[in-house]
Design a protein around this motif. Structure first.
Motif, PDB file in Angstrom:
ATOM      1  N   ALA A   1      38.257  34.970  95.485  1.00 39.06           N
ATOM      2  CA  ALA A   1      37.538  33.815  94.944  1.00 39.06           C
ATOM      3  C   ALA A   1      36.154  34.320  94.569  1.00 39.06           C
ATOM      4  CB  ALA A   1      37.441  32.702  95.974  1.00 39.06           C
ATOM      5  N   LEU A   2      35.825  34.241  93.279  1.00 40.05           N
ATOM      6  CA  LEU A   2      34.541  34.733  92.765  1.00 40.05           C
ATOM      7  C   LEU A   2      33.644  33.535  92.513  1.00 40.05           C
ATOM      8  CD1 LEU A   2      36.961  36.669  91.070  1.00 40.05           C
ATOM      9  CD2 LEU A   2      34.924  38.005  91.531  1.00 40.05           C
ATOM     10  N   HIS A   3      32.518  33.481  93.215  1.00 37.36           N
ATOM     11  CA  HIS A   3      31.640  32.318  93.213  1.00 37.36           C
ATOM     12  C   HIS A   3      30.513  32.451  92.192  1.00 37.36           C
ATOM     13  CE1 HIS A   3      33.850  31.344  96.766  1.00 37.36           C
ATOM     14  NE2 HIS A   3      33.271  32.270  97.508  1.00 37.36           N
ATOM     15  N   PHE A   4      30.325  31.359  91.442  1.00 33.29           N
ATOM     16  CA  PHE A   4      29.282  31.303  90.421  1.00 33.29           C
ATOM     17  C   PHE A   4      28.449  30.037  90.591  1.00 33.29           C
ATOM     18  CE2 PHE A   4      32.502  33.969  88.569  1.00 33.29           C
ATOM     19  CZ  PHE A   4      31.820  34.900  87.798  1.00 33.29           C
TER      20      PHE A   4
ATOM     21  N   GLY B   1      27.414  22.182  90.355  1.00 33.24           N
ATOM     22  CA  GLY B   1      26.420  23.239  90.491  1.00 33.24           C
ATOM     23  C   GLY B   1      27.033  24.604  90.700  1.00 33.24           C
ATOM     24  N   GLY B   2      28.340  24.626  90.991  1.00 30.80           N
ATOM     25  CA  GLY B   2      29.002  25.903  91.210  1.00 30.80           C
ATOM     26  C   GLY B   2      30.503  25.792  91.070  1.00 30.80           C
ATOM     27  N   PHE B   3      31.131  26.930  90.884  1.00 32.18           N
ATOM     28  CA  PHE B   3      32.589  26.981  90.767  1.00 32.18           C
ATOM     29  C   PHE B   3      33.055  28.363  91.195  1.00 32.18           C
ATOM     30  CE2 PHE B   3      30.730  28.303  86.783  1.00 32.18           C
ATOM     31  CZ  PHE B   3      31.462  29.415  86.414  1.00 32.18           C
ATOM     32  N   SER B   4      34.341  28.461  91.482  1.00 30.71           N
ATOM     33  CA  SER B   4      34.954  29.738  91.825  1.00 30.71           C
ATOM     34  C   SER B   4      36.131  29.986  90.900  1.00 30.71           C
ATOM     35  CB  SER B   4      35.478  29.732  93.269  1.00 30.71           C
ATOM     36  OG  SER B   4      34.443  29.590  94.180  1.00 30.71           O
ATOM     37  N   TYR B   5      36.195  31.183  90.373  1.00 30.83           N
ATOM     38  CA  TYR B   5      37.390  31.625  89.680  1.00 30.83           C
ATOM     39  C   TYR B   5      38.200  32.416  90.696  1.00 30.83           C
ATOM     40  CZ  TYR B   5      35.478  30.569  85.025  1.00 30.83           C
ATOM     41  OH  TYR B   5      34.975  29.956  83.904  1.00 30.83           O
ATOM     42  N   VAL B   6      39.474  32.091  90.812  1.00 27.54           N
ATOM     43  CA  VAL B   6      40.356  32.797  91.734  1.00 27.54           C
ATOM     44  C   VAL B   6      41.217  33.754  90.913  1.00 27.54           C
ATOM     45  CG1 VAL B   6      42.171  32.573  93.472  1.00 27.54           C
ATOM     46  CG2 VAL B   6      40.347  30.850  93.332  1.00 27.54           C
ATOM     47  N   TYR B   7      41.202  35.015  91.333  1.00 31.12           N
ATOM     48  CA  TYR B   7      41.966  36.075  90.670  1.00 31.12           C
ATOM     49  C   TYR B   7      42.853  36.779  91.694  1.00 31.12           C
ATOM     50  CZ  TYR B   7      39.328  36.124  86.276  1.00 31.12           C
ATOM     51  OH  TYR B   7      38.791  35.803  85.056  1.00 31.12           O
TER      52      TYR B   7
ATOM     53  N   VAL C   1      44.745  40.286  93.021  1.00 34.42           N
ATOM     54  CA  VAL C   1      44.255  41.669  93.074  1.00 34.42           C
ATOM     55  C   VAL C   1      44.713  42.470  91.860  1.00 34.42           C
ATOM     56  CG1 VAL C   1      43.987  41.758  95.579  1.00 34.42           C
ATOM     57  CG2 VAL C   1      46.163  42.431  94.551  1.00 34.42           C
ATOM     58  N   ASP C   2      45.673  41.922  91.115  1.00 34.94           N
ATOM     59  CA  ASP C   2      46.119  42.573  89.889  1.00 34.94           C
ATOM     60  C   ASP C   2      45.193  42.283  88.710  1.00 34.94           C
ATOM     61  OD1 ASP C   2      46.675  39.890  89.498  1.00 34.94           O
ATOM     62  OD2 ASP C   2      48.799  40.198  89.028  1.00 34.94           O
ATOM     63  N   GLY C   3      44.144  41.491  88.957  1.00 37.40           N
ATOM     64  CA  GLY C   3      43.188  41.173  87.907  1.00 37.40           C
ATOM     65  C   GLY C   3      43.558  39.962  87.077  1.00 37.40           C
ATOM     66  N   GLU C   4      44.617  39.241  87.462  1.00 35.12           N
ATOM     67  CA  GLU C   4      45.060  38.073  86.708  1.00 35.12           C
ATOM     68  C   GLU C   4      44.361  36.814  87.216  1.00 35.12           C
ATOM     69  OE1 GLU C   4      47.126  37.895  83.997  1.00 35.12           O
ATOM     70  OE2 GLU C   4      47.032  40.084  84.025  1.00 35.12           O
ATOM     71  N   TYR C   5      43.797  36.050  86.278  1.00 34.37           N
ATOM     72  CA  TYR C   5      43.183  34.759  86.604  1.00 34.37           C
ATOM     73  C   TYR C   5      44.267  33.816  87.126  1.00 34.37           C
ATOM     74  CZ  TYR C   5      41.476  30.041  85.833  1.00 34.37           C
ATOM     75  OH  TYR C   5      41.144  28.725  85.993  1.00 34.37           O
ATOM     76  N   GLN C   6      43.932  33.042  88.194  1.00 38.09           N
ATOM     77  CA  GLN C   6      44.883  32.094  88.766  1.00 38.09           C
ATOM     78  C   GLN C   6      44.433  30.648  88.610  1.00 38.09           C
ATOM     79  OE1 GLN C   6      45.556  33.451  92.817  1.00 38.09           O
ATOM     80  NE2 GLN C   6      46.805  35.158  92.109  1.00 38.09           N
ATOM     81  N   VAL C   7      43.209  30.323  89.010  1.00 36.43           N
ATOM     82  CA  VAL C   7      42.776  28.928  89.023  1.00 36.43           C
ATOM     83  C   VAL C   7      41.251  28.864  89.140  1.00 36.43           C
ATOM     84  CG1 VAL C   7      42.959  28.646  91.550  1.00 36.43           C
ATOM     85  CG2 VAL C   7      43.297  26.666  90.064  1.00 36.43           C
ATOM     86  N   THR C   8      40.696  27.726  88.731  1.00 36.51           N
ATOM     87  CA  THR C   8      39.272  27.460  88.934  1.00 36.51           C
ATOM     88  C   THR C   8      39.153  26.413  90.021  1.00 36.51           C
ATOM     89  OG1 THR C   8      38.771  27.914  86.617  1.00 36.51           O
ATOM     90  CG2 THR C   8      37.132  26.658  87.851  1.00 36.51           C
ATOM     91  N   GLU C   9      38.238  26.624  90.955  1.00 42.92           N
ATOM     92  CA  GLU C   9      38.012  25.677  92.050  1.00 42.92           C
ATOM     93  C   GLU C   9      36.538  25.290  92.089  1.00 42.92           C
ATOM     94  OE1 GLU C   9      41.440  27.359  95.093  1.00 42.92           O
ATOM     95  OE2 GLU C   9      39.375  27.959  95.438  1.00 42.92           O
ATOM     96  N   ILE C  10      36.275  24.120  92.631  1.00 45.31           N
ATOM     97  CA  ILE C  10      34.897  23.695  92.856  1.00 45.31           C
ATOM     98  C   ILE C  10      34.321  24.536  93.993  1.00 45.31           C
ATOM     99  CG2 ILE C  10      33.423  21.783  93.616  1.00 45.31           C
ATOM    100  CD1 ILE C  10      34.607  21.367  90.849  1.00 45.31           C
ATOM    101  N   TRP C  11      33.098  24.975  93.830  1.00 41.38           N
ATOM    102  CA  TRP C  11      32.392  25.705  94.891  1.00 41.38           C
ATOM    103  C   TRP C  11      31.000  25.113  94.987  1.00 41.38           C
ATOM    104  CZ3 TRP C  11      28.265  29.527  94.522  1.00 41.38           C
ATOM    105  CH2 TRP C  11      27.975  30.139  95.755  1.00 41.38           C
ATOM    106  N   GLU C  12      30.643  24.720  96.169  1.00 40.65           N
ATOM    107  CA  GLU C  12      29.304  24.185  96.390  1.00 40.65           C
ATOM    108  C   GLU C  12      28.392  25.328  96.804  1.00 40.65           C
ATOM    109  OE1 GLU C  12      28.988  20.624  98.658  1.00 40.65           O
ATOM    110  OE2 GLU C  12      30.898  19.862  97.886  1.00 40.65           O
ATOM    111  N   PRO C  13      27.400  25.622  95.991  1.00 38.93           N
ATOM    112  CA  PRO C  13      26.507  26.739  96.297  1.00 38.93           C
ATOM    113  C   PRO C  13      25.850  26.591  97.663  1.00 38.93           C
ATOM    114  CG  PRO C  13      26.145  25.949  94.076  1.00 38.93           C
ATOM    115  CD  PRO C  13      27.062  24.966  94.747  1.00 38.93           C
ATOM    116  N   VAL C  14      25.674  27.719  98.315  1.00 35.23           N
ATOM    117  CA  VAL C  14      25.001  27.753  99.614  1.00 35.23           C
ATOM    118  C   VAL C  14      23.655  28.442  99.449  1.00 35.23           C
ATOM    119  CG1 VAL C  14      27.137  27.716 100.956  1.00 35.23           C
ATOM    120  CG2 VAL C  14      26.202  29.895 100.239  1.00 35.23           C
ATOM    121  N   ALA C  15      22.712  28.023 100.249  1.00 33.99           N
ATOM    122  CA  ALA C  15      21.370  28.618 100.199  1.00 33.99           C
ATOM    123  C   ALA C  15      21.427  30.059 100.696  1.00 33.99           C
ATOM    124  CB  ALA C  15      20.410  27.806 101.059  1.00 33.99           C
ATOM    125  N   GLY C  16      20.543  30.867 100.180  1.00 37.22           N
ATOM    126  CA  GLY C  16      20.389  32.221 100.688  1.00 37.22           C
ATOM    127  C   GLY C  16      21.184  33.292  99.975  1.00 37.22           C
TER     128      GLY C  16
END
Length: 188
Positions: A75-78, A86-92, A94-109
């Motif tokens: 899960a790659l967080h942006f 305010g944020g989202f995650s692209y899930v890939y 390990v073969d490098g294939e995109y799977q899904v986009t998920e909501i990600w709530e950014p964390v401080a720090g």
């Protein structure tokens, strides 16, 4: 996943140059986290041009695991000011294939992660080379602003290592290969 020809060539070259053949550190069947991050950044730039990469979390197959072959997906967080949450995650995979986009709530720090080239099996080899042989129950990559200042100066892989039922996070710097032991407790 649709990569530009130059991006794919660079990813293959990078993966080929960084893979190890040691049985203890065998790479997963895949392209390595830096190539996955590059693909996710390209995808994000198309829809969210102001998106910034903040880190990645591995989903492991039945943790704890002893090697990177136990990684199933990333899960790659942006962060992006134009995204509703305010944020989202692209899930890939390990073969490098995109799977899904998920909501990600950014964390401080968490600051924007600097470019890095170290793949996860090299980080695991550094962990094992430091004498840590126990399995790990979580793996992530980030570049925190605070916490242990030693590990904040470079993108760092974080392993939650199981020490007899107690989890402790050990970091591996992607530029220096420095091992940052016992940074903080984690759940096992």
């Amino acid at each position: 996943m649709k990569l530009r020809t130059t991006g794919l060539a660079a990813a293959v070259t990078l993966a080929a140059g960084l893979l190890t053949t040691s049985p203890a550190t065998a790479a997963p069947v895949g392209v390595g986290l830096p190539a996955v991050v590059a693909a996710a950044k390209d995808k994000a730039a198309q829809k969210y041009p102001d998106a910034r990469f903040r880190g990645a979390e591995a989903a492991l197959d039945e943790p704890p695991v002893t090697g990177v072959e136990g990684i199933r997906r990333w899960a790659l967080h942006f962060t992006d000011p134009s995204h509703p949450s305010g944020g989202f995650s692209y899930v890939y995979g390990v073969d490098g294939e995109y799977q899904v986009t998920e909501i990600w709530e950014p964390v401080a720090g968490l600051r924007v992660v600097d470019p890095f080239t170290m793949i996860e099996d090299k980080a695991l080899a550094a962990l094992r080379g430091s004498g840590v042989d126990e399995p790990f129950s979580a793996l992530s990559l980030s570049q925190p602003e605070g916490g242990d200042a030693r590990a904040a100066t470079e993108p760092t892989y974080y392993f939650c290592v199981d020490h007899g039922g107690e989890g402790r996070v050990t970091g591996i710097g992607t530029e220096t290969l420095e091992v940052y032991p016992d940074l903080y407790a984690c759940e096992v």
